[in-house]
Design a protein around this motif. Structure first.
Motif, PDB file in Angstrom:
ATOM      1  N   LEU A  19       3.321  -3.013   0.881  1.00 57.67           N
ATOM      2  CA  LEU A  19       4.077  -2.081   0.057  1.00 57.67           C
ATOM      3  C   LEU A  19       3.114  -1.167  -0.701  1.00 57.67           C
ATOM      4  CD1 LEU A  19       6.771  -4.457  -1.513  1.00 57.67           C
ATOM      5  CD2 LEU A  19       6.770  -3.326   0.721  1.00 57.67           C
ATOM      6  N   SER A  20       3.540   0.066  -0.894  1.00 53.63           N
ATOM      7  CA  SER A  20       2.792   1.026  -1.686  1.00 53.63           C
ATOM      8  C   SER A  20       3.693   1.589  -2.775  1.00 53.63           C
ATOM      9  CB  SER A  20       2.292   2.183  -0.820  1.00 53.63           C
ATOM     10  OG  SER A  20       1.436   1.734   0.198  1.00 53.63           O
ATOM     11  N   CYS A  21       3.089   1.950  -3.889  1.00 60.04           N
ATOM     12  CA  CYS A  21       3.817   2.593  -4.976  1.00 60.04           C
ATOM     13  C   CYS A  21       2.958   3.758  -5.458  1.00 60.04           C
ATOM     14  CB  CYS A  21       4.086   1.607  -6.098  1.00 60.04           C
ATOM     15  SG  CYS A  21       4.817   2.335  -7.576  1.00 60.04           S
ATOM     16  N   ALA A  22       3.424   4.960  -5.180  1.00 57.97           N
ATOM     17  CA  ALA A  22       2.690   6.163  -5.557  1.00 57.97           C
ATOM     18  C   ALA A  22       3.211   6.666  -6.893  1.00 57.97           C
ATOM     19  CB  ALA A  22       2.864   7.229  -4.484  1.00 57.97           C
ATOM     20  N   ALA A  23       2.301   6.890  -7.823  1.00 58.03           N
ATOM     21  CA  ALA A  23       2.661   7.275  -9.183  1.00 58.03           C
ATOM     22  C   ALA A  23       2.293   8.732  -9.449  1.00 58.03           C
ATOM     23  CB  ALA A  23       1.952   6.375 -10.177  1.00 58.03           C
TER      24      ALA A  23
END
Length: 117
Positions: A19-23
């Protein structure tokens, strides 16, 4: 402020997902980042945490040794590598950004992980 999760999907038991979470919209490197998960009708559950510098991590005991949280402050992104997935890992996964000094906390919209037996 935006947190956008991606990488969820359907996988067989024993498989892996990242999983990735781009901020965006805030000073990512100043925020501690966490992953939570929530199933239908259940409370949101802590999964993993990483400090702003990446120097320290914490995990839910049931995922320790299978999941790894990491971050790339140059890319404003936090990751959750999930290996040896089990059907009980099936949930929507959310990333959270928190800064105690600023009393700020932000959530993404979630990404669904489904593990088939």
């Amino acid at each position: 402020v935006q947190l956008v999760e991606s990488g969820g999907g359907l996988v067989q038991a024993g498989g892996s997902l990242r999983l990735s979470c781009a901020a965006s919209g805030f000073s990512f490197s100043a925020y501690h980042m966490s992953w939570y998960r929530q199933g239908a009708g259940k409370e949101r559950q802590f999964v993993a945490h990483i400090t702003s510098t990446g120097s320290s991590t914490e995990y839910l005991p049931s995922v320790k040794g299978r999941f790894t949280i990491s971050r790339d402050n140059a890319k404003n992104t936090v990751y959750l590598q999930m290996n040896s997935l089990k059907p009980e890992d099936t949930d929507a996964y959310y990333c959270n950004a928190a800064n105690i000094r600023d009393d700020a906390s932000y959530w993404g919209q979630g990404t669904q992980v489904t593990v088939s037996s």
